[in-house]
Design an enzyme around this catalytic site. Structure first.
Site, PDB file in Angstrom:
ATOM      1  N   GLU A 146     -20.607   3.490  42.708  1.00 54.16           N
ATOM      2  CA  GLU A 146     -20.995   2.074  42.769  1.00 54.16           C
ATOM      3  C   GLU A 146     -20.028   1.134  42.047  1.00 54.16           C
ATOM      4  O   GLU A 146     -20.455   0.184  41.392  1.00 54.16           O
ATOM      5  CB  GLU A 146     -22.406   1.909  42.164  1.00 54.16           C
ATOM      6  CG  GLU A 146     -23.463   2.696  42.895  1.00 54.16           C
ATOM      7  CD  GLU A 146     -24.847   2.537  42.298  1.00 54.16           C
ATOM      8  OE1 GLU A 146     -25.794   2.389  43.079  1.00 54.16           O
ATOM      9  OE2 GLU A 146     -24.981   2.558  41.052  1.00 54.16           O
ATOM     10  N   ASP A 164     -23.022   3.608  30.584  1.00 53.31           N
ATOM     11  CA  ASP A 164     -23.280   2.773  31.762  1.00 53.31           C
ATOM     12  C   ASP A 164     -23.196   1.323  31.313  1.00 53.31           C
ATOM     13  O   ASP A 164     -22.902   1.042  30.139  1.00 53.31           O
ATOM     14  CB  ASP A 164     -24.646   3.123  32.394  1.00 53.31           C
ATOM     15  CG  ASP A 164     -24.611   2.932  33.911  1.00 53.31           C
ATOM     16  OD1 ASP A 164     -24.340   1.809  34.356  1.00 53.31           O
ATOM     17  OD2 ASP A 164     -24.833   3.918  34.641  1.00 53.31           O
ATOM     18  N   HIS A 176     -19.640   0.621  36.370  1.00 51.78           N
ATOM     19  CA  HIS A 176     -20.677   0.876  35.352  1.00 51.78           C
ATOM     20  C   HIS A 176     -20.048   0.861  33.951  1.00 51.78           C
ATOM     21  O   HIS A 176     -20.400   1.657  33.083  1.00 51.78           O
ATOM     22  CB  HIS A 176     -21.389   2.208  35.621  1.00 51.78           C
ATOM     23  CG  HIS A 176     -22.280   2.168  36.836  1.00 51.78           C
ATOM     24  ND1 HIS A 176     -23.432   1.430  36.872  1.00 51.78           N
ATOM     25  CD2 HIS A 176     -22.175   2.740  38.058  1.00 51.78           C
ATOM     26  CE1 HIS A 176     -24.015   1.564  38.069  1.00 51.78           C
ATOM     27  NE2 HIS A 176     -23.265   2.355  38.802  1.00 51.78           N
TER      28      HIS A 176
HETATM   29  C1  ACM Z   1     -25.969   6.980  41.500  1.00 49.41           C
HETATM   30  O1  ACM Z   1     -27.162   7.073  41.780  1.00 49.41           O
HETATM   31  N1  ACM Z   1     -25.411   5.775  41.363  1.00 49.41           N
HETATM   32  C2  ACM Z   1     -25.128   8.139  41.316  1.00 49.41           C
END
Ligand code: ACM
Length: 798
Positions: A348, A218, A285
């Site tokens: 995201e 991440d 990420h």
């Molecule tokens: C997530 O909670 N971004 C998968």
């Protein structure tokens, strides 16, 4: 089928007569019986056994079998699956009951592992307890493991550690409802030591969870060693903590797993019937990756590994260099993780870097792709096809639906269930892991000792009530629902203790709802969970007692209690917690203390200590205390304070982002720094003392950043405004007709670079009628650290 055998250490319950046994065994039994006394071990609860998850079918017969140290286990010669499961059984029974089972030959064994090739349903097993001893019957490794784990529970029904167990004669026929019964552990936001993962794997197996999804990369850390790209872990695995003012702490936090360590974990999990699904999160990420290899990013700059939670801008290069890089990483990843699925994230990813990159825009044009979301789909499909050439399948978060779902992909639905509904109806396999209900970083109670996490409370009962087969999926497509998974995101689960507290016991509920198709019955589930909680604790795990802790609920406002000089308190628990008992004299509650039947009406000044006790008089949680003296009633700490306005993203955070201890917690609203003391009795209170902490502002809010409310600061670093009669505890827009709040005090805040992060302010409050909210609004610039209220003490007017 196996042959009829003799046994030892087995007796029928009805006759109490020992069955045929060898001479040596008889002598051994005599010795054991002498050592434990002559009383036969009692059944845990008459003729019922408490199994978690609940088996598909369980029928009782007459009689019982007693198992003790020295009891033999026989396995079919050369059957590695059965041998492995028998070893697991022995380890669990040793740890959970203190009994040493032994490998024996068929003639002398009481427990037999039996292979039945007709048991072809995945993970299925049968277990019989009867005249011929105990048989664990399966047609596969997973079936043997499941049977062994059921037997381990049958052999540890209570806390009589080291004592023989009498198991009622019964037949269990069992197989899971869903094939994906998962837990995700986020190793990126806070590195999780391998030993902590191993413990979790052990205890997942206990309740037949079978998928461990490791979130390995991440923005805040890259945890998977890639030999071809060593900087991923040399650089990408380490970050510095954010500043709360002044220079940040110099030490780096983080860590990574070597491939050798992960191979060991994979094989440890496989022995327990658990598949590990590794996740490399792409194309968003990706800040740790870009920090290590800026050329695999988009715009060529070199960010630090992020210490900001949330959404950060760094994306993977979708061009040939980025694709090649990912394929190289996948080669090493699939060499370490043999399971079918590889998770490639997809969540995201704000696409701004792609939008602003001429190179990426040219690539889209060349591919005939109109939107960045479609480019993400193209990229995911590229990797999905690559994985398919290696015999693997790709799964991603539900955002991968946005640009059109690549045919090869399966979907993990986290933004509610719609992603799963859409994908399943399109014929894709799906896993349900919707926020907030299956997000284990959500708090599980409103108790003030609940450690950090998301403020949205998801109780044990909430998780138990979750139905993994969502409405809206065409019944003909229901087979595409692989199962469900709970996710332990680790922004606020900074230590193994906190991680365990979030996971246990709620994964007991997940295990039950994903394994068993039986109708739900929460009190019945709790009864089956109780012995499992005891086993988890015996294994040394932190298990949250939030569902069973007695919580005092004041039956009036604090002001009303103070005005009447009487407090009325109800004692409540989330889940059935046995008989609640309490004391008012400061002593610890015991099974002989007063039984709670109805709310207590008391003069202020007493301390109520309360606890639930089960039918055998054992406490069901740690005791909690509630002070009712006037000063305590006027004091509110983080967990009693609310963010104003209500309804924004709320978090309970520790003092420092990388807190390693259970430091004080703060309830904060990322979009504002207003905290309300609701219903303050301003007719009685004439003054206040507020403890304030300066925290790091380490939130990546991406496009939401504009929603952060900046209050106007009239001194260099802003002020703390204390507003009496504000509308702090309201939902929705302010009431235009309400009277304007009174500024009771304004304290200039010090230069964050030159002042300690914790400070105390005191002042007086204007007299107002009855209960009114008091708001603590910080006007510090949003480029500076974040302020939060630790505690507010009101002082009575003399
Ligand atoms: C997530 O909670 N971004 C998968």
């Amino acid at each position: 089928m196996h042959v009829v055998r003799y046994w030892f250490a087995c007796r029928t319950e009805k006759t109490g007569r020992s069955m045929t046994m060898s001479k040596g065994a008889a002598a051994w039994i005599a010795a054991v019986l002498a050592s434990v006394g002559s009383a036969a071990p009692a059944l845990a609860s008459d003729r019922s056994v408490a199994l978690l998850p609940r088996p598909t079918s369980l029928t009782y017969q007459a009689g019982s079998v007693t198992i003790d140290s020295g009891t033999g286990i026989a396995v079919p010669a050369g059957d590695a699956d059965a041998i492995g499961a028998a070893k697991l059984l022995m380890a669990h029974v040793a740890g959970e009951r203190g009994l040493a089972l032994q490998v024996a030959d068929t003639q002398t064994a009481s427990v037999h592992f039996v292979r039945d090739p007709a048991l072809t349903r995945p993970e299925a097993y049968r277990l019989t307890v009867g005249q011929s001893g105990i048989d664990v019957i399966a047609g596969s490794h997973a079936g043997f493991v499941n049977g062994a784990m059921t037997l381990a529970q049958l052999l540890s029904p209570d806390d009589r550690f080291g004592q023989p167990v009498r198991v009622p004669a019964l037949t269990i026929v069992d197989a899971p409802r869903f094939g994906w019964r998962g837990l995700m552990v986020d190793t990126a936001r806070h590195f999780v030591p391998l030993s902590a993962l191993t413990l979790i794997v052990d205890q997942m197996a206990s309740v037949k969870l079978n998928v461990l999804h490791l979130h390995l990369t991440d923005d805040q850390g890259w945890r998977f060693e890639v030999k071809r790209y060593p900087r991923l872990t040399q650089v990408g695995a380490w970050r510095i903590a954010p500043s709360t003012g002044g220079p940040p702490p110099p030490e780096q936090v983080g860590g990574f797993y070597t491939q050798a360590e992960l191979r060991r974990l994979v094989s440890y999990a496989a022995e327990r019937g658990i598949t590990i699904v590794p996740e490399i999160d792409l194309p968003g990420h990706a800040q740790a990756l870009v920090s290590a290899y800026p050329e695999i990013g988009v715009l060529g700059d070199t960010p630090a590994v992020s210490h900001d939670w949330g959404v950060n801008p760094y994306l993977l290069d979708p061009g040939p260099k980025g694709v090649r890089f990912v394929e190289d990483v996948l080669d090493e990843l699939i060499d370490v993780f043999p399971g079918t699925y590889v998770h490639l994230g997809g969540d995201e990813a704000v696409k701004d870097q792609w939008e602003r990159s001429p190179k990426v825009q040219a690539q889209m044009k060349a591919l005939g792709i109109a939107t960045e979301n479609e480019l993400q789909s193209w990229l995911i499909d590229t990797f999905g096809r690559y994985l398919a050439t290696k015999g693997r399948r790709l799964i991603g978060w539900d955002e991968i639906l946005e640009g059109g779902l690549p045919p090869s992909a399966s979907v993990m639905s986290w933004r509610g269930e719609q992603g799963a509904v859409d994908a399943a109806n399109q014929g894709h396999d799906v896993v349900l892991s919707p926020a907030p209900i299956l997000y284990l970083d959500s708090l599980q109670s409103d108790q003030n000792d609940e450690p950090p996490g998301r403020l949205s409370i998801q109780t044990l009962a909430d998780v138990y009530a979750y139905e993994p087969l969502p409405k809206g999926i065409d019944p003909a497509k229901a087979g595409h629902v692989l199962g469900a998974q709970a996710n332990a995101w680790s922004e606020y689960l900074a230590t193994p203790w906190q991680l365990q507290h979030a996971i246990f016991p709620r994964i007991g509920a997940l295990a039950d709802i994903t394994w068993s198709a039986a109708p739900r019955n929460f009190p019945g589930f709790v009864e089956r969970l109780r012995p499992q909680i005891a086993r988890w604790r015996r294994a040394g795990l932190e298990v949250a007692d939030s569902a069973f802790a007695v919580t005092p609920k004041l039956q009036s406002s604090r002001g009303e209690a103070l005005r009447a000089n009487r407090v009325k308190v109800a004692l409540v628990t989330q889940a059935p917690a046995g008989t609640i008992r309490y004391t008012l004299d400061g002593s610890a509650p015991s099974a002989r203390s007063a039984r709670y039947l109805a709310p207590l009406t008391l003069p202020p000044g007493v301390t109520i200590r309360a606890l639930g006790f089960d039918a055998s008089g054992r406490p069901t949680a740690a005791p909690r205390a509630f002070d009712t003296d006037r000063e305590a009633l006027l004091t509110r700490s983080a967990s009693d304070l609310v963010s104003c306005p209500l309804g924004s993203l709320g978090l309970r955070v520790p003092r420092t982002a990388d807190a390693t201890a259970n430091a004080p917690v703060f309830n904060v609203n990322l979009f504002d720094t207003c905290t309300a003391y609701p219903a303050a009795p301003l007719d009685l209170a004439g003054g206040f003392t507020v403890i304030v902490d300066r925290l790091a502002r380490n939130y990546g809010l991406a496009h939401e950043a504009k929603a952060v409310r900046a209050a106007y600061n009239v001194t260099a670093h802003g002020e703390l405004l204390v507003l009496a009669g504000c509308q702090g505890d309201r939902k929705g827009p302010p009431d235009a007709d309400a009277p304007k709040p009174v500024i009771a005090a304004s304290f200039p805040l010090p230069d964050p670079d030159r002042s300690p992060p914790r400070m105390t302010f005191s002042g007086s409050l204007p007299k107002m009628d009855g209960d009114r909210d008091v708001c603590f609004q910080f006007t510090s610039p949003i480029s500076e650290p974040f302020y939060a209220v630790e505690q507010v003490r009101l002082v009575e007017r003399r």
